[in-house]
Design a protein around this motif. Structure first.
Motif, PDB file in Angstrom:
ATOM      1  N   PHE A 185      90.081  54.242 -68.759  1.00 43.54           N
ATOM      2  CA  PHE A 185      90.201  55.294 -69.610  1.00 43.54           C
ATOM      3  C   PHE A 185      91.070  56.633 -69.153  1.00 43.54           C
ATOM      4  O   PHE A 185      91.132  57.504 -69.678  1.00 43.54           O
ATOM      5  N   ARG A 186      91.482  56.434 -67.784  1.00 46.79           N
ATOM      6  CA  ARG A 186      92.498  57.421 -67.465  1.00 46.79           C
ATOM      7  C   ARG A 186      93.623  57.890 -68.372  1.00 46.79           C
ATOM      8  O   ARG A 186      94.393  57.046 -68.748  1.00 46.79           O
ATOM      9  N   GLU A 187      93.670  59.309 -68.729  1.00 48.24           N
ATOM     10  CA  GLU A 187      94.780  59.700 -69.433  1.00 48.24           C
ATOM     11  C   GLU A 187      94.454  59.293 -70.962  1.00 48.24           C
ATOM     12  O   GLU A 187      95.435  59.809 -71.733  1.00 48.24           O
ATOM     13  N   ARG A 188      93.562  58.539 -71.443  1.00 46.25           N
ATOM     14  CA  ARG A 188      93.345  58.375 -72.764  1.00 46.25           C
ATOM     15  C   ARG A 188      91.877  59.027 -73.226  1.00 46.25           C
ATOM     16  O   ARG A 188      91.653  58.829 -74.471  1.00 46.25           O
ATOM     17  N   VAL A 189      91.221  59.792 -72.577  1.00 48.49           N
ATOM     18  CA  VAL A 189      90.124  60.436 -72.955  1.00 48.49           C
ATOM     19  C   VAL A 189      90.005  61.940 -72.621  1.00 48.49           C
ATOM     20  O   VAL A 189      90.784  62.281 -71.682  1.00 48.49           O
ATOM     21  N   HIS A 190      89.550  62.824 -73.368  1.00 45.63           N
ATOM     22  CA  HIS A 190      89.279  64.154 -73.212  1.00 45.63           C
ATOM     23  C   HIS A 190      88.080  64.773 -73.977  1.00 45.63           C
ATOM     24  O   HIS A 190      87.717  64.208 -74.981  1.00 45.63           O
ATOM     25  N   LEU A 191      87.687  65.902 -73.566  1.00 43.80           N
ATOM     26  CA  LEU A 191      86.567  66.506 -74.582  1.00 43.80           C
ATOM     27  C   LEU A 191      87.108  67.183 -75.540  1.00 43.80           C
ATOM     28  O   LEU A 191      88.210  68.114 -75.443  1.00 43.80           O
ATOM     29  N   ARG A 192      86.395  67.354 -76.899  1.00 43.05           N
ATOM     30  CA  ARG A 192      86.788  67.747 -77.891  1.00 43.05           C
ATOM     31  C   ARG A 192      86.892  69.557 -77.666  1.00 43.05           C
ATOM     32  O   ARG A 192      87.879  70.048 -78.165  1.00 43.05           O
ATOM     33  N   GLN A 193      85.734  70.043 -77.469  1.00 44.52           N
ATOM     34  CA  GLN A 193      85.560  71.336 -76.990  1.00 44.52           C
ATOM     35  C   GLN A 193      85.995  72.261 -78.339  1.00 44.52           C
ATOM     36  O   GLN A 193      86.869  73.418 -78.129  1.00 44.52           O
ATOM     37  N   MET A 194      85.586  71.957 -79.340  1.00 41.09           N
ATOM     38  CA  MET A 194      85.931  72.736 -80.720  1.00 41.09           C
ATOM     39  C   MET A 194      85.010  74.025 -80.730  1.00 41.09           C
ATOM     40  O   MET A 194      85.352  75.059 -81.345  1.00 41.09           O
ATOM     41  N   SER A 195      83.908  73.985 -80.209  1.00 38.64           N
ATOM     42  CA  SER A 195      83.209  75.154 -80.342  1.00 38.64           C
ATOM     43  C   SER A 195      82.158  75.175 -78.940  1.00 38.64           C
ATOM     44  O   SER A 195      82.364  74.160 -78.043  1.00 38.64           O
ATOM     45  N   ALA A 196      81.650  76.346 -78.701  1.00 38.95           N
ATOM     46  CA  ALA A 196      80.558  76.355 -77.453  1.00 38.95           C
ATOM     47  C   ALA A 196      79.478  75.350 -77.481  1.00 38.95           C
ATOM     48  O   ALA A 196      79.207  74.714 -78.585  1.00 38.95           O
ATOM     49  N   GLY A 197      79.320  74.612 -76.474  1.00 34.48           N
ATOM     50  CA  GLY A 197      78.466  73.468 -76.359  1.00 34.48           C
ATOM     51  C   GLY A 197      79.074  72.123 -76.892  1.00 34.48           C
ATOM     52  O   GLY A 197      78.269  71.056 -77.039  1.00 34.48           O
ATOM     53  N   ASP A 198      80.270  72.193 -77.233  1.00 39.63           N
ATOM     54  CA  ASP A 198      80.786  70.896 -77.774  1.00 39.63           C
ATOM     55  C   ASP A 198      81.305  70.022 -76.572  1.00 39.63           C
ATOM     56  O   ASP A 198      82.294  70.398 -76.014  1.00 39.63           O
ATOM     57  N   ALA A 199      80.674  68.827 -76.186  1.00 43.11           N
ATOM     58  CA  ALA A 199      81.175  68.126 -75.203  1.00 43.11           C
ATOM     59  C   ALA A 199      81.510  66.580 -75.867  1.00 43.11           C
ATOM     60  O   ALA A 199      81.348  65.555 -74.994  1.00 43.11           O
ATOM     61  N   SER A 200      81.792  66.711 -77.035  1.00 41.04           N
ATOM     62  CA  SER A 200      82.164  65.245 -77.656  1.00 41.04           C
ATOM     63  C   SER A 200      83.534  64.512 -76.883  1.00 41.04           C
ATOM     64  O   SER A 200      84.410  65.510 -76.724  1.00 41.04           O
ATOM     65  N   LEU A 201      83.596  63.353 -76.765  1.00 39.28           N
ATOM     66  CA  LEU A 201      84.402  62.515 -76.065  1.00 39.28           C
ATOM     67  C   LEU A 201      85.400  62.150 -77.053  1.00 39.28           C
ATOM     68  O   LEU A 201      84.929  61.165 -77.891  1.00 39.28           O
ATOM     69  N   VAL A 202      86.777  62.209 -76.987  1.00 42.63           N
ATOM     70  CA  VAL A 202      87.756  61.668 -77.693  1.00 42.63           C
ATOM     71  C   VAL A 202      88.555  60.671 -76.986  1.00 42.63           C
ATOM     72  O   VAL A 202      88.922  60.582 -75.820  1.00 42.63           O
ATOM     73  N   ILE A 203      88.626  59.417 -77.643  1.00 39.95           N
ATOM     74  CA  ILE A 203      89.120  58.345 -76.925  1.00 39.95           C
ATOM     75  C   ILE A 203      90.538  57.913 -77.896  1.00 39.95           C
ATOM     76  O   ILE A 203      90.351  57.556 -79.047  1.00 39.95           O
ATOM     77  N   LEU A 204      91.579  57.809 -77.053  1.00 33.81           N
ATOM     78  CA  LEU A 204      92.913  57.672 -77.876  1.00 33.81           C
ATOM     79  C   LEU A 204      93.040  56.143 -77.631  1.00 33.81           C
ATOM     80  O   LEU A 204      93.100  55.511 -76.594  1.00 33.81           O
ATOM     81  N   GLY A 205      93.712  55.739 -78.806  1.00 32.54           N
ATOM     82  CA  GLY A 205      94.492  54.193 -78.642  1.00 32.54           C
ATOM     83  C   GLY A 205      93.280  53.106 -78.236  1.00 32.54           C
ATOM     84  O   GLY A 205      93.339  52.565 -77.207  1.00 32.54           O
ATOM     85  N   LEU A 206      92.096  53.056 -78.952  1.00 30.14           N
ATOM     86  CA  LEU A 206      91.083  52.168 -78.505  1.00 30.14           C
ATOM     87  C   LEU A 206      91.593  50.704 -78.453  1.00 30.14           C
ATOM     88  O   LEU A 206      92.287  50.160 -78.984  1.00 30.14           O
ATOM     89  N   HIS A 207      91.058  50.072 -77.129  1.00 32.27           N
ATOM     90  CA  HIS A 207      91.479  49.061 -76.719  1.00 32.27           C
ATOM     91  C   HIS A 207      90.142  47.941 -77.195  1.00 32.27           C
ATOM     92  O   HIS A 207      89.157  48.344 -77.391  1.00 32.27           O
ATOM     93  N   LEU A 208      90.553  46.750 -77.244  1.00 30.56           N
ATOM     94  CA  LEU A 208      89.254  45.855 -77.536  1.00 30.56           C
ATOM     95  C   LEU A 208      87.910  45.806 -76.762  1.00 30.56           C
ATOM     96  O   LEU A 208      87.021  45.592 -77.027  1.00 30.56           O
ATOM     97  N   ASN A 209      88.433  46.113 -75.266  1.00 23.79           N
ATOM     98  CA  ASN A 209      87.358  46.040 -74.486  1.00 23.79           C
ATOM     99  C   ASN A 209      86.849  47.280 -74.127  1.00 23.79           C
ATOM    100  O   ASN A 209      86.019  47.584 -72.978  1.00 23.79           O
ATOM    101  N   ASP A 210      86.831  48.240 -74.891  1.00 27.43           N
ATOM    102  CA  ASP A 210      86.211  49.714 -74.797  1.00 27.43           C
ATOM    103  C   ASP A 210      85.074  49.630 -75.515  1.00 27.43           C
ATOM    104  O   ASP A 210      84.437  50.682 -75.357  1.00 27.43           O
TER     105      ASP A 210
END
Length: 435
Positions: A185-210
């Protein structure tokens, strides 16, 4: 539970009449509970029973009345004790390598108090389904009760349990705006952080084995709360056997076979969903967890017998190196197009490969043809070569002269490469450019 504290302290004999304290020995087995009780005694003017040597249970009598001078001494002792445990003012008072906060808060009046703030973590979704190549957001939010007047340096950790089993692995760790990602997941994920307390994970370009179970963990001092979200891909399961025949694949060879066809080993959940949608296959195949199973919708003698109800038959876990079976593969949607190549005449296998290349494409893989049939409704009653040397064709609307009267991908197996057939090609979508 038995709490044990051994503490010897008092006014040093060389400093009679002064509040100097001498700390000989401290041994804690329950720091937080014990210090809470010591603190209560010191702050309320209540004396401990005897010298400060205790073996007690929480329900035992612990305090009695105290003189003002004794209380002054004990308050000073408490300050020395806390400094010994949690360090001095020039350095973090509590550290375990993860920048946790203290379990105490200084209120600015020279007094120590325990925090009554509670950490909450939640996700509005317990599962997220999407497709290969897409971006996905796994929701996770945290807040405090009561609300805080100032932000805190919380630590957020995301980990991943693969759908096929195995060890849980780190995906991302963040403190404030600093983030670190790991593994595939290196360089393919980050926290969204749109607001205080937002720890949502964003995954880019999903692979079949994700696919698998993701855990969002928020840590603040001794507070540690978490929530899990399952990530799944919309896809299609298909049985596969290589050109050299039935039951020829070890577990590792089964993995390779699926990857060569643009797919991955199917999980049990994916196979079970395919069975619910009508998949019926009498050859046992490997799954991602190392078990061997097969789906039956119409019971029959060669497939477990007539006495068994429809379902997914299981051989259980098999030896991954010694045993040989077929395999069930899983493929998801495509970032491209599968098409039957019009050609003035039939082609042998070598000519088919070249014809696709001449058309700016590649000969399609088995997983790509299944995905096109599943997600685009591809329907073509013409047999064509695929990359593994097999000949197949997709039918969405069953009709006469096009195989059985059920939808599916028909197969002619692996004919000799000199035989003449059509060909299915795959062309990757080109990103549009705006001028």
């Amino acid at each position: 539970m038995l709490h044990f504290v051994s503490l010897t302290a008092g006014v040093h004999p060389n400093h009679s009449g002064k509040a100097s304290l001498w700390l000989r020995h401290v041994h804690f087995l329950s720091i937080r509970t014990t210090l809470t009780r010591v603190y209560i005694c010191l702050q309320t003017g209540i004396e401990t029973n005897g010298a400060l040597d205790w073996i007690f249970r929480p329900e035992d009598k612990f305090c009695s009345n105290s003189s003002a001078q004794d209380m002054a001494n004990r308050r000073l002792l408490m300050a020395v004790l806390l400094q010994s445990l949690f360090g001095c003012q020039a350095a973090p008072r509590f550290s375990n390598g993860f920048l946790y906060h203290d379990i105490f808060n200084n209120n600015g009046n020279g007094e120590i108090s325990f925090s009554g703030v509670q950490l909450h973590v939640e996700s509005e979704q317990t599962s997220v389904f999407t497709s290969r190549g897409a971006n996905a957001t796994l929701p996770c939010h945290y807040w405090y009760q009561p609300a805080l007047s100032a932000p805190r340096r919380t630590r957020v950790k995301w980990s991943w349990q693969p759908a096929g089993g195995g060890h849980e692995m780190d995906v991302l760790v963040a403190i404030g705006n600093r983030q670190r990602t790991f593994g595939g997941f290196r360089e393919r994920v980050h926290l969204r952080q749109m607001s205080a307390g937002d720890a949502s994970l964003v995954i880019l370009g999903l692979h079949l084995n994700d696919t698998g179970r993701f855990r969002c963990e928020v840590i603040d001092g001794l507070e540690d709360e978490r929530v899990t979200i399952d990530l799944g891909l919309r896809g299609v399961v298909f049985p596969y056997q290589p050109h050299h025949g039935r039951y020829q694949l070890s577990f590792s060879k089964a993995q390779e076979a699926c990857e060569e066809q643009g797919a991955v080993l199917a999980t049990f959940d994916q196979l079970y969903t395919a069975w619910e949608e009508g998949l019926d296959w009498c050859n046992a195949g490997w799954l991602a967890d190392g078990t061997v199973q097969y789906p039956i919708t119409l019971p029959r003698v060669p497939c477990g017998g007539l006495g068994l109800a429809p379902g997914v038959r299981s051989y259980g876990a098999r030896h991954r190196h010694l045993h040989r079976y077929d395999v069930f593969c899983f493929s998801s949607s495509l970032k491209g197009e599968v098409y039957y190549l019009p050609h003035p005449h039939r082609l042998n296998f070598t000519e088919a490969i070249q014809a696709c290349q001449d058309d700016g494409a590649h000969i399609a893989k088995v997983g790509q043809l299944y995905a096109a049939w599943k997600f685009t409704g591809m329907d073509r009653c013409d047999s064509g070569w695929l990359a593994d040397g097999s000949v197949r064709y997709p039918i969405t609307y069953p009709r006469l002269n096009c195989g059985p009267m059920v939808p599916g991908v028909r197969s002619f197996g692996f004919p000799a490469p000199r035989h003449k057939h059509g060909v299915y090609c795959y062309r990757v979508e080109q990103a549009s450019t705006c001028l």
